[in-house]
Design a protein around this motif. Structure first.
Motif, PDB file in Angstrom:
ATOM      1  N   MET A   1       0.844  -1.197   0.000  1.00 49.63           N
ATOM      2  CA  MET A   1       0.000   0.000   0.000  1.00 49.63           C
ATOM      3  C   MET A   1       0.877   1.243   0.000  1.00 49.63           C
ATOM      4  SD  MET A   1      -3.328   0.983   0.485  1.00 49.63           S
ATOM      5  CE  MET A   1      -3.834   2.698   0.273  1.00 49.63           C
ATOM      6  N   ILE A   2       0.528   2.206  -0.851  1.00 49.14           N
ATOM      7  CA  ILE A   2       1.152   3.524  -0.817  1.00 49.14           C
ATOM      8  C   ILE A   2       0.051   4.531  -0.508  1.00 49.14           C
ATOM      9  CG2 ILE A   2       2.402   5.295  -2.108  1.00 49.14           C
ATOM     10  CD1 ILE A   2       3.632   3.085  -3.800  1.00 49.14           C
ATOM     11  N   GLY A   3       0.167   5.226   0.613  1.00 44.68           N
ATOM     12  CA  GLY A   3      -0.856   6.177   1.026  1.00 44.68           C
ATOM     13  C   GLY A   3      -0.417   6.919   2.266  1.00 44.68           C
ATOM     14  N   ASN A   4      -1.305   7.766   2.805  1.00 41.18           N
ATOM     15  CA  ASN A   4      -1.015   8.584   3.969  1.00 41.18           C
ATOM     16  C   ASN A   4      -2.079   8.427   5.038  1.00 41.18           C
ATOM     17  OD1 ASN A   4       1.255   9.749   2.807  1.00 41.18           O
ATOM     18  ND2 ASN A   4       0.205  11.615   2.169  1.00 41.18           N
ATOM     19  N   VAL A   5      -1.650   8.532   6.298  1.00 33.70           N
ATOM     20  CA  VAL A   5      -2.572   8.688   7.422  1.00 33.70           C
ATOM     21  C   VAL A   5      -2.154   9.935   8.190  1.00 33.70           C
ATOM     22  CG1 VAL A   5      -3.081   6.227   7.618  1.00 33.70           C
ATOM     23  CG2 VAL A   5      -1.152   7.188   8.901  1.00 33.70           C
ATOM     24  N   GLY A   6      -3.028  10.393   9.085  1.00 36.86           N
ATOM     25  CA  GLY A   6      -2.693  11.525   9.929  1.00 36.86           C
ATOM     26  C   GLY A   6      -1.990  11.078  11.201  1.00 36.86           C
TER      27      GLY A   6
ATOM     28  N   LEU B   1      -5.517   2.569  11.469  1.00 32.80           N
ATOM     29  CA  LEU B   1      -5.610   2.248  10.047  1.00 32.80           C
ATOM     30  C   LEU B   1      -4.367   1.509   9.562  1.00 32.80           C
ATOM     31  CD1 LEU B   1      -7.138   5.608   8.749  1.00 32.80           C
ATOM     32  CD2 LEU B   1      -8.256   3.368   8.706  1.00 32.80           C
ATOM     33  N   ARG B   2      -3.210   1.991   9.978  1.00 29.31           N
ATOM     34  CA  ARG B   2      -1.961   1.343   9.562  1.00 29.31           C
ATOM     35  C   ARG B   2      -1.861  -0.063  10.160  1.00 29.31           C
ATOM     36  NH1 ARG B   2       3.643   0.963   9.918  1.00 29.31           N
ATOM     37  NH2 ARG B   2       4.708   1.691   8.029  1.00 29.31           N
ATOM     38  N   GLN B   3      -2.237  -0.197  11.432  1.00 32.12           N
ATOM     39  CA  GLN B   3      -2.153  -1.494  12.080  1.00 32.12           C
ATOM     40  C   GLN B   3      -3.111  -2.495  11.436  1.00 32.12           C
ATOM     41  OE1 GLN B   3       0.181  -2.280  14.495  1.00 32.12           O
ATOM     42  NE2 GLN B   3      -0.493  -4.348  13.923  1.00 32.12           N
ATOM     43  N   ALA B   4      -4.282  -2.013  11.008  1.00 29.01           N
ATOM     44  CA  ALA B   4      -5.245  -2.913  10.359  1.00 29.01           C
ATOM     45  C   ALA B   4      -4.654  -3.530   9.098  1.00 29.01           C
ATOM     46  CB  ALA B   4      -6.530  -2.153  10.032  1.00 29.01           C
ATOM     47  N   LEU B   5      -3.886  -2.742   8.345  1.00 29.61           N
ATOM     48  CA  LEU B   5      -3.247  -3.271   7.141  1.00 29.61           C
ATOM     49  C   LEU B   5      -2.119  -4.236   7.500  1.00 29.61           C
ATOM     50  CD1 LEU B   5      -3.019  -0.175   4.748  1.00 29.61           C
ATOM     51  CD2 LEU B   5      -4.877  -1.821   5.035  1.00 29.61           C
ATOM     52  N   LEU B   6      -1.317  -3.872   8.505  1.00 29.00           N
ATOM     53  CA  LEU B   6      -0.237  -4.763   8.918  1.00 29.00           C
ATOM     54  C   LEU B   6      -0.788  -6.106   9.384  1.00 29.00           C
ATOM     55  CD1 LEU B   6       1.996  -2.211  10.868  1.00 29.00           C
ATOM     56  CD2 LEU B   6       2.568  -3.342   8.707  1.00 29.00           C
ATOM     57  N   ASP B   7      -1.927  -6.070  10.065  1.00 32.56           N
ATOM     58  CA  ASP B   7      -2.537  -7.314  10.544  1.00 32.56           C
ATOM     59  C   ASP B   7      -2.959  -8.228   9.396  1.00 32.56           C
ATOM     60  OD1 ASP B   7      -2.194  -6.448  13.128  1.00 32.56           O
ATOM     61  OD2 ASP B   7      -4.279  -5.827  13.435  1.00 32.56           O
ATOM     62  N   GLU B   8      -3.162  -7.655   8.204  1.00 33.14           N
ATOM     63  CA  GLU B   8      -3.528  -8.446   7.019  1.00 33.14           C
ATOM     64  C   GLU B   8      -2.303  -8.927   6.251  1.00 33.14           C
ATOM     65  OE1 GLU B   8      -6.561  -9.311   6.268  1.00 33.14           O
ATOM     66  OE2 GLU B   8      -7.690  -8.023   7.641  1.00 33.14           O
ATOM     67  N   GLY B   9      -1.106  -8.606   6.744  1.00 31.71           N
ATOM     68  CA  GLY B   9       0.114  -8.986   6.039  1.00 31.71           C
ATOM     69  C   GLY B   9       0.456  -8.082   4.878  1.00 31.71           C
ATOM     70  N   ILE B  10      -0.081  -6.863   4.869  1.00 36.19           N
ATOM     71  CA  ILE B  10       0.153  -5.921   3.777  1.00 36.19           C
ATOM     72  C   ILE B  10       1.445  -5.148   4.023  1.00 36.19           C
ATOM     73  CG2 ILE B  10      -0.756  -3.825   2.657  1.00 36.19           C
ATOM     74  CD1 ILE B  10      -3.581  -4.958   3.300  1.00 36.19           C
ATOM     75  N   ASP B  11       2.256  -4.989   2.993  1.00 32.67           N
ATOM     76  CA  ASP B  11       3.489  -4.216   3.061  1.00 32.67           C
ATOM     77  C   ASP B  11       3.112  -2.738   3.209  1.00 32.67           C
ATOM     78  OD1 ASP B  11       5.822  -2.762   2.534  1.00 32.67           O
ATOM     79  OD2 ASP B  11       6.502  -4.115   0.955  1.00 32.67           O
ATOM     80  N   CYS B  12       3.464  -2.137   4.356  1.00 34.81           N
ATOM     81  CA  CYS B  12       3.075  -0.750   4.651  1.00 34.81           C
ATOM     82  C   CYS B  12       4.258   0.209   4.662  1.00 34.81           C
ATOM     83  CB  CYS B  12       2.346  -0.686   5.990  1.00 34.81           C
ATOM     84  SG  CYS B  12       0.693  -1.373   5.961  1.00 34.81           S
ATOM     85  N   GLN B  13       5.368  -0.166   4.044  1.00 36.79           N
ATOM     86  CA  GLN B  13       6.492   0.763   4.021  1.00 36.79           C
ATOM     87  C   GLN B  13       6.138   2.056   3.308  1.00 36.79           C
ATOM     88  OE1 GLN B  13       9.756  -0.214   1.045  1.00 36.79           O
ATOM     89  NE2 GLN B  13       8.690  -2.191   1.038  1.00 36.79           N
ATOM     90  N   GLY B  14       5.136   2.011   2.415  1.00 34.15           N
ATOM     91  CA  GLY B  14       4.720   3.196   1.676  1.00 34.15           C
ATOM     92  C   GLY B  14       3.594   3.970   2.323  1.00 34.15           C
ATOM     93  N   VAL B  15       3.182   3.589   3.547  1.00 33.59           N
ATOM     94  CA  VAL B  15       2.124   4.313   4.266  1.00 33.59           C
ATOM     95  C   VAL B  15       2.790   5.302   5.217  1.00 33.59           C
ATOM     96  CG1 VAL B  15       0.137   4.146   5.804  1.00 33.59           C
ATOM     97  CG2 VAL B  15       0.545   2.370   4.078  1.00 33.59           C
ATOM     98  N   ALA B  16       2.714   6.586   4.886  1.00 35.53           N
ATOM     99  CA  ALA B  16       3.394   7.630   5.645  1.00 35.53           C
ATOM    100  C   ALA B  16       2.438   8.304   6.623  1.00 35.53           C
ATOM    101  CB  ALA B  16       3.977   8.676   4.694  1.00 35.53           C
ATOM    102  N   VAL B  17       3.006   8.874   7.689  1.00 31.97           N
ATOM    103  CA  VAL B  17       2.236   9.625   8.679  1.00 31.97           C
ATOM    104  C   VAL B  17       2.454  11.112   8.436  1.00 31.97           C
ATOM    105  CG1 VAL B  17       1.893  10.083  11.131  1.00 31.97           C
ATOM    106  CG2 VAL B  17       2.483   7.765  10.363  1.00 31.97           C
TER     107      VAL B  17
END
Length: 302
Positions: A58-63, A71-87
Motif C-alpha cells: 500500500m502507498i498512502g497517507n494517514v494523519g 488504520l496502519r495497524q489494520a493493514l499490517l494485521d492483514e500482512g500488507i506491506d506498509c512501508q509506503g504508508v506515511a504519517v
C-alpha cells in the motif's frame, strides 16, 4: 515476499451509523447503531487483494492521530506491506461519515485528511515497489495529479494498470485513458464519465464502448444485482451476479476490484477473474462494514 499488487490510494476511518432510512435535508433522524471501522477505497482494495490470494503493498497517507495508528495497524494485521504508508503531521487521518439504511443503501461524506497530501513525489519515493509489482491499482480519493503520475508510471513500466474511478464527478483527463488496462466504474461513475444514463445492460454497453473509443483497453461496468458488463477488443460480455440477500453494500465495489486484481496477479484468465471478483463482492454485501465484510480466498473458491 515481493508484492504482486501495489495499491496507491486512500485510507479512511469509516464512522458508520445505521438508520431506518437516509435523513432528508435539515432532518434529525434517530439511528439504530454505530461502529468505527477501518476503510478508504485504497485500503479496502488492498485488504481485498491480501485476503483473496495475492501479496500486496500500500502507498498512502494517514494523519498523526489515533485513527492513523489504527488504520496502519489494520493493514499490517492483514500482512500488507506498509512501508509506503506515511504519517502526515498536523492533519487528521481520512474520515468517511456513512449512513446505511434498512435497504442496505448508503450515503457517504469523505474528509480527505492525510489522503489529500499524497503527492506524486510520495509515490515516486516508492518506485521500487511499482517496479516489482505486476498489477497497480488507483482510485480517485487522492489528488488527481498523483493518480495521473501513477497511471503514467505504471504504463511506462509495462504493468497491468487498473483504475477504479471513484468518487467520480465528470470525465477523466483525455491523456489518462491510454494508460489504463482496466477501467472499472459502477453505473453512476460510468454515467459521470460519459454522460450516458446507465441503468441496464444496453446503456452500460453504450457507455463502455464510448470509454473504449477514448483509448481504454478494457472496461468493466459493475451493475450491482444486474452483474457486470465487460467490454474489450474481443467484444462485450455479460457476467450475471450471484444472487444473495444484501445486508450492507459498503465496500462491495472495492471487494470486486481487489478480488479481480488478486486473480489477475495469480495468473487467472480475465473472464474468470471477473467472476471471482463477483463472488467475493456478493459475499461482502451479506456482511456489515467495509473491511470486516471482505471475504477470504477459501470462502470464494468454488
Amino acid at each position: 515476499m515481493q508484492a504482486k499488487v501495489v495499491v496507491v490510494g486512500s485510507l479512511n476511518m469509516d464512522l458508520v451509523a445505521r438508520a431506518p432510512r437516509l435523513p432528508r435535508a435539515g432532518e434529525t433522524l434517530a439511528g439504530e447503531s454505530f461502529a468505527t471501522v477501518p476503510g478508504g477505497k485504497g485500503a479496502n482494495q488492498a485488504v481485498a487483494v491480501a485476503r483473496l490470494g495475492a501479496s500486496v503493498a500500500m502507498i498512502g497517507n494517514v494523519g498523526d492521530d489515533a485513527y492513523g495508528q489504527q488504520l496502519r495497524q489494520a493493514l499490517l494485521d492483514e500482512g500488507i506491506d506498509c512501508q509506503g504508508v506515511a504519517v502526515c503531521t498536523g492533519v487528521s487521518s481520512g474520515l468517511a461519515l456513512i449512513v446505511v439504511d434498512a435497504s442496505s443503501q448508503n450515503s457517504i461524506v469523505i474528509i480527505p485528511g492525510g489522503n489529500g497530501q499524497l503527492l506524486p513525489e510520495s509515490v515516486q519515493a516508492f518506485d521500487a515497489l511499482l517496479k516489482r509489482a505486476e498489477v497497480i491499482i488507483c482510485q480517485l480519493e487522492v489528488p488527481l495529479a498523483t493518480v495521473a503520475y501513477t497511471l503514467a508510471r505504471g504504463r511506462a513500466l509495462g504493468k497491468t494498470v487498473i483504475l477504479n474511478p471513484a468518487p467520480c464527478t465528470g470525465p477523466l483527463p483525455q491523456d489518462w485513458y491510454a494508460a489504463i488496462d482496466y477501467l472499472i466504474p459502477n453505473e453512476s461513475e460510468a454515467q459521470a464519465l460519459t454522460g450516458v444514463a446507465v441503468s441496464d445492460l444496453a446503456s452500460a454497453e453504450v457507455a463502455a464502448e464510448q470509454l473504449r473509443s477514448l483509448g481504454v483497453q478494457n472496461v468493466i461496468v459493475t451493475l450491482g444485482a444486474q452483474g457486470a458488463l465487460f467490454a474489450s477488443a474481443q467484444g462485450v460480455r455479460h457476467f450475471p451476479a450471484p444472487v444473495v440477500q444484501p445486508l450492507d453494500t459498503t465496500a462491495a465495489g472495492d471487494t470486486f476490484v481487489g478480488g479481480f486484481a488478486a486473480a489477475l496477479a495469480r495468473g487467472v484468465e480475465e473472464g474468470e477473474a471477473i467472476a471471482f471478483g463477483q463472488r467475493a463482492a456478493a459475499l461482502s454485501v451479506t456482511r456489515a462494514g467495509a473491511q470486516p465484510s471482505i471475504p477470504y480466498l477459501f470462502e470464494v473458491q468454488p
